[in-house]
Design a protein around this motif. Sequence first.
Motif, short mmCIF file in Angstrom:
data_model
loop_
_atom_site.label_atom_id
_atom_site.label_comp_id
_atom_site.label_asym_id
_atom_site.label_seq_id
_atom_site.Cartn_x
_atom_site.Cartn_y
_atom_site.Cartn_z
N ARG A 125 0.83 -1.20 0.00
CA ARG A 125 0.00 0.00 0.00
C ARG A 125 0.87 1.26 0.00
N PRO A 126 1.56 1.55 -1.08
CA PRO A 126 2.34 2.78 -1.15
C PRO A 126 1.45 3.97 -1.49
N LEU A 127 2.04 5.16 -1.46
CA LEU A 127 1.37 6.36 -1.96
C LEU A 127 1.81 6.60 -3.40
N LEU A 128 0.86 6.93 -4.23
CA LEU A 128 1.14 7.29 -5.62
C LEU A 128 1.12 8.81 -5.74
N HIS A 129 2.21 9.38 -6.25
CA HIS A 129 2.29 10.81 -6.55
C HIS A 129 2.35 10.97 -8.06
N VAL A 130 1.40 11.71 -8.62
CA VAL A 130 1.41 11.99 -10.06
C VAL A 130 0.90 13.41 -10.24
N GLY A 131 1.63 14.22 -11.01
CA GLY A 131 1.30 15.63 -11.09
C GLY A 131 1.36 16.25 -9.71
N SER A 132 0.33 17.00 -9.34
CA SER A 132 0.27 17.57 -7.98
C SER A 132 -0.60 16.73 -7.06
N ASP A 133 -0.99 15.55 -7.51
CA ASP A 133 -1.91 14.70 -6.75
C ASP A 133 -1.15 13.61 -6.01
N HIS A 134 -1.78 13.07 -4.97
CA HIS A 134 -1.26 11.87 -4.32
C HIS A 134 -2.44 11.11 -3.72
N LEU A 135 -2.33 9.80 -3.69
CA LEU A 135 -3.39 8.95 -3.15
C LEU A 135 -2.82 7.59 -2.82
N GLU A 136 -3.55 6.86 -1.98
CA GLU A 136 -3.12 5.51 -1.61
C GLU A 136 -3.53 4.53 -2.70
N VAL A 137 -2.66 3.56 -2.98
CA VAL A 137 -2.95 2.54 -3.97
C VAL A 137 -2.61 1.17 -3.39
N ARG A 138 -3.16 0.14 -4.02
CA ARG A 138 -2.79 -1.23 -3.68
C ARG A 138 -1.98 -1.79 -4.84
N ARG B 271 -0.06 -4.77 -6.91
CA ARG B 271 0.02 -6.22 -7.14
C ARG B 271 1.13 -6.49 -8.13
N PRO B 272 2.16 -7.23 -7.77
CA PRO B 272 3.24 -7.50 -8.71
C PRO B 272 2.77 -8.38 -9.88
N LEU B 273 3.20 -8.03 -11.09
CA LEU B 273 3.02 -8.89 -12.26
C LEU B 273 4.30 -9.68 -12.51
N ARG B 274 5.40 -9.02 -12.33
CA ARG B 274 6.74 -9.61 -12.31
C ARG B 274 7.64 -8.49 -11.80
N PRO B 275 8.92 -8.75 -11.46
CA PRO B 275 9.78 -7.65 -11.00
C PRO B 275 9.80 -6.50 -12.01
N GLY B 276 9.48 -5.30 -11.53
CA GLY B 276 9.48 -4.13 -12.40
C GLY B 276 8.15 -3.82 -13.03
N LEU B 277 7.15 -4.70 -12.91
CA LEU B 277 5.82 -4.46 -13.46
C LEU B 277 4.78 -4.65 -12.36
N LEU B 278 3.88 -3.69 -12.23
CA LEU B 278 2.85 -3.74 -11.18
C LEU B 278 1.48 -3.44 -11.78
N ARG B 279 0.47 -3.99 -11.14
CA ARG B 279 -0.90 -3.51 -11.34
C ARG B 279 -1.29 -2.74 -10.10
N LEU B 280 -1.70 -1.48 -10.29
CA LEU B 280 -2.11 -0.63 -9.17
C LEU B 280 -3.63 -0.49 -9.18
N ARG B 281 -4.23 -0.66 -8.01
CA ARG B 281 -5.66 -0.37 -7.82
C ARG B 281 -5.73 0.92 -7.02
N LEU B 282 -6.27 1.97 -7.64
CA LEU B 282 -6.26 3.30 -7.05
C LEU B 282 -7.47 3.48 -6.13
N SER B 283 -7.28 4.27 -5.07
CA SER B 283 -8.37 4.53 -4.14
C SER B 283 -9.43 5.45 -4.74
#
Length: 578
Positions: free
Chosen positions: A276-289, A291-303
């Motif tokens: 459960r890291p924080l995602l920062h993009v632009g001036s926004d930030h939010l909690e995400v979940r 899920r690893p797909l493989r090292p270096g690739l993730l699927r993020l589910r945004l709050s």
Amino acid sequence: MHVVATAGHVDHGKSTLVRGLTGQDPDRLAEEARRGLSIELGYCWSELPGVGEVAFVDVPGHERFIGTTLAGLGALRVAMLVVAADDPWMPQAAEHLAALDALDVRHGLLVVTRSDLADPAPALARARAEVGRTTLRDVPDVVVSGRTGEGMDRLRDTLAEVLRAAPGPTGSDVRLWVDRCFTVRGAGVVVTGTLASGTVRPGDVLETDEGEVRVRGVEALGRSRAQVSAPARVALALGSGAPRLRRGTQVVTPGALVRADVVDVRVRPGERPPERPLLHVGSDHLEVRARPLRPGLLRLRLSRALPLRVGDRGVLRDPGSRRLWALEVLDPAPPPLQGRGAARQRAAELEGHDGTLAGEVSRRGLVTRELLRRLGTPGDPPPGALLAGEHVLSGHRAEELRAALEQAVRGSGPAGLAPAAAARAVGVEDAEVALALVRAPLSLAAGRIVLEDAAVALEEHERDALAAVRADLEGRPFAAPTLERLRELGLEGPRLDALVRAGHLERAGRGVVLLPGATAEAVRRLAALAQPFTAGEARAALDTSRRVALPLLAHLDAAGLTSRLPDDRRRVRPSRPG
């Protein structure tokens, strides 16, 4: 206009440097002035000879305000990293540099301040070693003293060179990242932020998380403007009825981006971030979940859903350890993961992702042009792709569907399949896709997809008559022959019915006979009009007469391709997204 972010450790002279460049104080909040440090984003501006207007975003250097720092850096592409000659390499300088590296910032300069207080050479050498491991490795460096003014002229000249070489924004759609929202008497709600792409003008209707807003006024660098183009610092007056928007909201061209709550991303370094890291993009930030797909690739589910595009950059941050991971958006509209091995299969699909139109079409196989535009990959279909109305098919996917279509038609008997049934048989929703797949040994007969050996053979006089109709319609495909012309060619009664059933001609309304495919072409032309449209506008778009236009429009209404409104205007019904 150009926009530059300043970054570096607290009390290393960032605000003093900006004050020396602009004559303005970026620490405008009373609390900032009292404490002697930036705790909010500060903005100043000036003009550089040969460059024009330059706005500076002064970000906080204190470790407690890293979220605000990322909000200031997120939408910018040029940065000044500031270090002090009389201090060692400090944690916040390292954290800011890591954030700039994660955001793929490649243009800027390294500034060593306080050269009057200590020999700047050791600080410069250490900073160059640190910068050399990041995307800013090639930036120039300048040594200055904010107190004495030494080196400031060289700083201005070097900054001007950097800004002249920096790339401009990509894309024409508006993307404004909000960082402040307040109310002004007479103007109502006002938002300020960094315009990352597009052009804004008074009167524009834009989209936010809270719905559409109308721009009442545009201001940049203290002056009202008729329009402002990216990159720029802007303030938009939205009127008294507008909603108050939070920091991080994007104000965008309506319908221009995918609003994503699930997104596939590439991260570096490749090791796994927390769940459960924080995602920062632009001036926004939010909690995400995550899920690893493989090292270096993730699927993020945004709050909550964010407007995103392929290629967007951001940062994942672990609030506990304060570690940062660079993030690149690969797919803001990914398919669901279903079944054992789905994550591994999805990772294989994302391998070699290049963000191009050809790559998107190849990876998705079947996609609408509208989705390609919202993903940020518009353009003409790539070589080898098949265009089917509003859909684009990769060459490989088209061949797979053709094989499935031929098998389905062979199993349907001599009568073949209606286009809608053929589409369902191969697992697609739009009949236009099935029609676009028709080629030998398949053909269209009597509005059905059949095997060619089941099609009706033509006699010589029928071939001559059809050739004459094609000649009549060349250049004006909707100038349908009159009943007299059809009688002259011997095309009437049962003979005409047989040719229509065989797919050599198409009835497109009472008394309207056209060539095959005319209905689909009519829908394409009408969809290009401003919606809704009048019968007169339709007639002009089709380049035909009322004799043809009115029954043709009634035919399209009956087929469910257009809808007639109470005021007698019509609109094209949208195809289902794919």
